[in-house]
Design a protein around this motif. Structure first.
Motif, PDB file in Angstrom:
ATOM      1  N   ILE A 269      -7.466  18.551 -16.163  1.00 28.76           N
ATOM      2  CA  ILE A 269      -6.916  19.871 -15.978  1.00 28.76           C
ATOM      3  C   ILE A 269      -6.809  20.423 -14.422  1.00 28.76           C
ATOM      4  O   ILE A 269      -6.327  21.066 -13.946  1.00 28.76           O
ATOM      5  CB  ILE A 269      -7.625  20.958 -16.685  1.00 28.76           C
ATOM      6  CG1 ILE A 269      -8.998  21.255 -16.266  1.00 28.76           C
ATOM      7  CG2 ILE A 269      -7.705  20.726 -18.200  1.00 28.76           C
ATOM      8  CD1 ILE A 269     -10.008  22.228 -16.917  1.00 28.76           C
ATOM      9  N   ASP A 270      -7.497  19.534 -13.613  1.00 29.35           N
ATOM     10  CA  ASP A 270      -8.137  19.843 -12.335  1.00 29.35           C
ATOM     11  C   ASP A 270      -7.326  18.819 -11.557  1.00 29.35           C
ATOM     12  O   ASP A 270      -7.438  17.544 -11.603  1.00 29.35           O
ATOM     13  CB  ASP A 270      -9.705  19.602 -12.096  1.00 29.35           C
ATOM     14  CG  ASP A 270     -10.029  20.163 -10.572  1.00 29.35           C
ATOM     15  OD1 ASP A 270      -9.032  19.852  -9.562  1.00 29.35           O
ATOM     16  OD2 ASP A 270     -11.032  20.740 -10.591  1.00 29.35           O
ATOM     17  N   ASP A 271      -6.396  19.318 -10.623  1.00 34.22           N
ATOM     18  CA  ASP A 271      -5.538  18.717  -9.753  1.00 34.22           C
ATOM     19  C   ASP A 271      -6.160  17.645  -9.126  1.00 34.22           C
ATOM     20  O   ASP A 271      -5.859  16.457  -8.397  1.00 34.22           O
ATOM     21  CB  ASP A 271      -4.623  19.330  -8.811  1.00 34.22           C
ATOM     22  CG  ASP A 271      -3.570  20.044  -9.678  1.00 34.22           C
ATOM     23  OD1 ASP A 271      -3.458  19.721 -10.975  1.00 34.22           O
ATOM     24  OD2 ASP A 271      -2.760  21.052  -9.137  1.00 34.22           O
ATOM     25  N   ARG A 272      -7.539  17.889  -8.629  1.00 37.87           N
ATOM     26  CA  ARG A 272      -8.080  17.011  -7.608  1.00 37.87           C
ATOM     27  C   ARG A 272      -8.246  15.656  -8.398  1.00 37.87           C
ATOM     28  O   ARG A 272      -8.619  14.553  -7.893  1.00 37.87           O
ATOM     29  CB  ARG A 272      -9.500  17.536  -7.340  1.00 37.87           C
ATOM     30  CG  ARG A 272      -9.547  18.459  -6.514  1.00 37.87           C
ATOM     31  CD  ARG A 272     -11.029  19.464  -6.224  1.00 37.87           C
ATOM     32  NE  ARG A 272     -11.223  19.988  -7.631  1.00 37.87           N
ATOM     33  CZ  ARG A 272     -12.662  19.972  -7.967  1.00 37.87           C
ATOM     34  NH1 ARG A 272     -13.356  19.740  -7.101  1.00 37.87           N
ATOM     35  NH2 ARG A 272     -13.012  20.369  -9.007  1.00 37.87           N
ATOM     36  N   ALA A 388      -3.146  17.943 -25.062  1.00 36.56           N
ATOM     37  CA  ALA A 388      -1.844  18.293 -26.000  1.00 36.56           C
ATOM     38  C   ALA A 388      -1.705  19.774 -26.067  1.00 36.56           C
ATOM     39  O   ALA A 388      -0.644  20.052 -26.875  1.00 36.56           O
ATOM     40  CB  ALA A 388      -2.279  17.751 -27.396  1.00 36.56           C
ATOM     41  N   VAL A 389      -2.603  20.685 -25.581  1.00 33.33           N
ATOM     42  CA  VAL A 389      -2.644  21.975 -25.776  1.00 33.33           C
ATOM     43  C   VAL A 389      -2.791  22.553 -24.196  1.00 33.33           C
ATOM     44  O   VAL A 389      -3.463  21.716 -23.485  1.00 33.33           O
ATOM     45  CB  VAL A 389      -3.518  22.585 -26.775  1.00 33.33           C
ATOM     46  CG1 VAL A 389      -3.043  22.057 -27.964  1.00 33.33           C
ATOM     47  CG2 VAL A 389      -4.837  22.248 -26.339  1.00 33.33           C
ATOM     48  N   ALA A 407     -12.998  20.452 -29.932  1.00 37.87           N
ATOM     49  CA  ALA A 407     -12.066  19.495 -30.006  1.00 37.87           C
ATOM     50  C   ALA A 407     -11.380  19.326 -28.857  1.00 37.87           C
ATOM     51  O   ALA A 407     -11.221  20.217 -27.764  1.00 37.87           O
ATOM     52  CB  ALA A 407     -10.854  19.908 -30.931  1.00 37.87           C
ATOM     53  N   LEU A 408     -10.779  18.136 -28.307  1.00 36.97           N
ATOM     54  CA  LEU A 408     -10.079  17.607 -27.057  1.00 36.97           C
ATOM     55  C   LEU A 408      -8.857  17.126 -27.414  1.00 36.97           C
ATOM     56  O   LEU A 408      -8.642  15.737 -27.417  1.00 36.97           O
ATOM     57  CB  LEU A 408     -11.027  16.866 -26.151  1.00 36.97           C
ATOM     58  CG  LEU A 408     -10.401  16.717 -24.908  1.00 36.97           C
ATOM     59  CD1 LEU A 408     -10.034  17.907 -24.247  1.00 36.97           C
ATOM     60  CD2 LEU A 408     -11.471  15.669 -23.944  1.00 36.97           C
TER      61      LEU A 408
END
Length: 421
Positions: A269-272, A388-389, A407-408
């Protein structure tokens, strides 16, 4: 040899509930980022504040880095044996947090002084002999085998199918357990840590499995942790061995699985980390360290005051429960004025505890080997893996003690298996 346990009773009558006590339960603590909530509490009430646990049971919440360090460092003033608690007469047998505070005879979690040091040394010596290179090789094999089970599709749920399983299978070999028992034991560990309905039954199943393991190792010792504990000069009793292996498995399984899950989430989730997964990203090690500061799998633990004292400007009575907020201390602006700069290369967090009851020295290192290998192998095998979400739809386990995803779910391009199915 073991000594008789000391007789410890509640210290004084129940303390009155301070009028400014803050509830430390409810929907916000199940759904929101606890670090944000702890930051709000610190800003409004200071480093130490009175709180109400489930059922409006009073306690003190310690959020300041310095105050947490003080509590964890002084085991004579802030002790681990919960029989001192002055609230026991108000605690029902089915209290939701009983699995975390209920005194367990023979458990190292509640032992103190020389008795604790003797058992902790046996743990340290047994784990110190684990070969890190063999452990990494084992984790690589396990990771590849698990990925092979779902890589031919276009998606997976990484907590159940991957993150929760790798520590269980790695620890199974380390402890001398058969792989066939590893996953059922891991499920019981999570049930115990969640502390909800069925926690006691899960604990009993787990204890039975550890007892059977010790019987097998007495008959046929091997190059494993259980065998080394059995033959340690500390001469642990059968009860101590069962309890200590139980705690080692709990401490090795669930926190490591959540370290894996929380790190994968951050990197996705983190652009870094996520912009250049094929190369040039910040390292997996940096992401793992940032998770320990920002999304620590270990959130809260307990101590009990042995006498009247002051902490963070508050009057703590003998027998009061002190909730040590590891996650809150990690985000204390007094030590992390610039959060990102404070985490890079900085390992002074409290995610592994501190003091007499902190994780024995080899344990964090072994957990890091397992977690780092799991993350690296997944990113290598599935380079275009993605959530996926939307990130805000990920759900967290409603647990007081841990910060962990339910969940992931992820998507990726199908890839070939590497090992024979």
């Amino acid at each position: 040899m073991t000594e008789p346990e000391p007789t410890i009773r509640p210290l004084g009558p129940p303390s009155p509930i301070p009028p400014d006590s803050v509830p430390l339960y409810g929907p916000r603590y199940d759904k929101e980022n606890p670090a944000r909530l702890y930051g709000e509490l610190r800003n409004r009430h200071g480093a130490v504040l009175p709180v109400l646990l489930e059922g409006d049971v009073p306690a003190w919440l310690t959020l300041g880095y310095r105050e947490v360090h003080q509590v964890l460092s002084d085991s004579t003033l802030f002790a681990r044996d919960s029989r001192r608690w002055n609230q026991w007469e108000n605690i029902p047998p089915d209290w939701p947090l009983m699995a975390l505070v209920g005194y367990q005879p023979g458990s190292i979690l509640f032992s103190e002084g020389a008795a604790h040091q003797r058992r902790a040394q046996a743990m340290t010596d047994a784990m110190e002999q684990v070969d890190r290179f063999e452990l990494r090789a084992r984790c690589e094999r396990v990771a590849d085998e698990l990925i092979d089970e779902f890589c031919g599709s276009d998606g997976a749920e990484l907590m159940v199918q991957y993150a929760n399983r790798i520590p269980a299978l790695a620890l199974a070999e380390m402890f001398g357990l058969p792989d066939s028992e590893a996953w059922s034991i891991a499920e019981d560990v999570m049930a115990v840590l969640d502390g909800g309905e069925g926690a006691l039954e899960a604990y009993q199943r787990f204890a039975g499995a550890m007892g059977r393991l010790l019987e097998a190792k007495r008959a046929e010792p091997g190059p494993d942790v259980a065998s080394r504990m059995l033959h340690h000069p500390a001469e642990l009793t059968a009860e101590e061995l069962t309890q200590d292996l139980l705690i080692m498995m709990i401490a090795g399984q669930d926190p490591t699985a959540n370290w894996i899950g929380n790190t994968l989430r951050l990197m996705l989730i983190d652009d870094r980390f996520s912009l250049t997964l094929a190369g040039g990203r910040r390292s997996v090690g940096q992401a793992m360290n940032e998770v320990l500061w920002e999304e620590s799998p270990a959130q809260n633990t307990f101590r009990w005051a042995t006498r009247d004292t002051r902490l963070g400007g508050r009057h703590i009575r003998a027998g009061d429960a002190v909730v040590i907020c590891l996650a809150g201390a990690n985000s204390d602006p007094l030590v992390r004025a610039v959060p990102d700069a404070g985490s890079r290369g900085n390992h002074a967090h409290f995610s592994f505890g501190h003091g007499d009851h902190g994780c024995p020295f080899p344990a964090p290192e072994l957990g890091e080997v397992i977690a780092e290998t799991a993350v690296e192998v997944l990113l290598d095998r599935l380079p275009d893996v993605r959530l996926a979400v939307p990130p805000n739809e990920l759900e967290w386990r409603p647990a007081f003690r841990v910060r962990a995803l339910n969940a992931l779910p992820v998507k990726f391009s199908p890839a070939p298996a590497r090992t024979p199915m």
